[in-house]
Design a protein around this motif. Structure first.
Motif, PDB file in Angstrom:
ATOM      1  N   CYS A  60       0.805  -1.228   0.000  1.00 40.51           N
ATOM      2  CA  CYS A  60       0.000   0.000   0.000  1.00 40.51           C
ATOM      3  C   CYS A  60       0.841   1.283   0.000  1.00 40.51           C
ATOM      4  CB  CYS A  60      -1.002   0.003   1.148  1.00 40.51           C
ATOM      5  SG  CYS A  60      -0.220   0.110   2.736  1.00 40.51           S
ATOM      6  N   CYS A  80       1.936   1.434  -4.050  1.00 46.88           N
ATOM      7  CA  CYS A  80       1.003   1.146  -5.150  1.00 46.88           C
ATOM      8  C   CYS A  80       0.325   2.419  -5.657  1.00 46.88           C
ATOM      9  CB  CYS A  80      -0.046   0.151  -4.657  1.00 46.88           C
ATOM     10  SG  CYS A  80      -1.327  -0.196  -5.865  1.00 46.88           S
ATOM     11  N   ARG A 136      -2.563   2.683  -7.132  1.00 42.84           N
ATOM     12  CA  ARG A 136      -4.022   2.697  -6.991  1.00 42.84           C
ATOM     13  C   ARG A 136      -4.504   2.461  -5.567  1.00 42.84           C
ATOM     14  NH1 ARG A 136      -5.840   1.140 -12.214  1.00 42.84           N
ATOM     15  NH2 ARG A 136      -4.376   2.148 -13.617  1.00 42.84           N
TER      16      ARG A 136
HETATM   17  S1  SF4 Z   1      -4.765  -1.758  -5.272  1.00 43.24           S
HETATM   18 FE1  SF4 Z   1      -4.183  -3.864  -4.725  1.00 43.24          FE
HETATM   19  S2  SF4 Z   1      -1.938  -3.877  -4.773  1.00 43.24           S
HETATM   20 FE2  SF4 Z   1      -2.583  -1.731  -4.666  1.00 43.24          FE
HETATM   21  S3  SF4 Z   1      -2.570  -1.256  -2.446  1.00 43.24           S
HETATM   22 FE3  SF4 Z   1      -4.658  -1.871  -3.024  1.00 43.24          FE
HETATM   23  S4  SF4 Z   1      -4.753  -4.055  -2.553  1.00 43.24           S
HETATM   24 FE4  SF4 Z   1      -2.569  -3.489  -2.665  1.00 43.24          FE
END
Ligand code: SF4
Length: 220
Positions: free
Chosen positions: A212, A215, A217
């Motif tokens: 998190c 990432c 998204r």
């Molecule tokens: S979108 Fe998926 S990979 Fe990205 S932080 Fe959220 S749960 Fe994790």
């Protein structure tokens, strides 16, 4: 663009959070991995595992026994894996190929050159890239990275691949950036499956995700 450092950091974060996944789950032989990979197509692993267990209980989890078994004998045993009539045909097709090409010998198949084996597997009816690569990596210990729907979803959300990226393009991102290491490929894919299954679901649970902080998204 190089993603080497980023991919290794992602793997490190997943490993630190989930621990080594120890794949292939519960398999007692490379042959069982092959049959498990065929049964796991388009279905949750729990369903495929039930079908694998039924084949084992019926004494059919050996190349010679499964090759000799009739479709009518196989189909009811693999019913829990869904699409069982189609999967029975796939198993029979694979077993014919395995007998013709490798004399039902997993060692012989595993000694094949990976590119040659992949091409041959893709020539078996009903066997796609994901299943072929699963057999290469998990049954034959070859350094081939497996791509699945979770890989596409997670790495598109993360921002490493584009949402419309195809199988070969995604596989190339991993294989051109990571060292050629079957142990790493084995566990990295297993980590991805666990993350996609438990955290980065259709509706992602970003506050429980080990990725998190980095990432693209993540949900704040
Ligand atoms: S979108 Fe998926 S990979 Fe990205 S932080 Fe959220 S749960 Fe994790």
């Amino acid at each position: 663009m190089s993603h080497k450092k980023e991919l290794l950091e992602i793997y490190g974060a997943l490993l630190a959070c989930f621990g080594h996944r120890g794949w292939w789950p519960g398999a007692e032989s490379p042959f069982e991995v092959v049959i498990g990979a065929l049964l796991a197509q388009n279905v949750a692993w729990a369903n495929a595992k039930q079908a694998v267990d039924n084949l084992k209980a019926a004494g059919l989890m050996s190349p010679e026994k499964l090759y000799a078994a009739h479709a009518e004998e196989i189909a009811p045993l693999i019913r829990p894996s869904r699409f069982y009539n189609m999967k029975t045909i796939k198993i029979k097709d694979f077993m014919r190929f395995f007998n013709d090409e490798y004399d039902l010998d997993m060692g012989g198949m595993a000694r094949e050159e990976p590119g040659v084996l992949r091409k041959k597997l893709l020539g078996v009816k009903g066997l796609g890239k994901e299943t072929a690569d699963t057999i290469l990596c998990y049954a034959c210990d070859m350094p081939v990275f497996v791509v699945d729907a979770y890989t596409k979803r997670i790495f598109a959300r993360y921002g490493i691949i584009s949402p419309g990226a195809e199988y070969d393009e995604i596989q190339a991102v991993f294989m051109s950036n990571l060292p050629e290491d079957v142990v790493l490929y084995n566990d990295f894919h297993a980590q991805i499956v666990h993350l996609g299954n438990a955290v980065c679901k259709t509706d992602p649970v970003c506050d429980r995700c080990p990725l998190c902080r980095t990432c693209d998204r993540r949900r704040d």
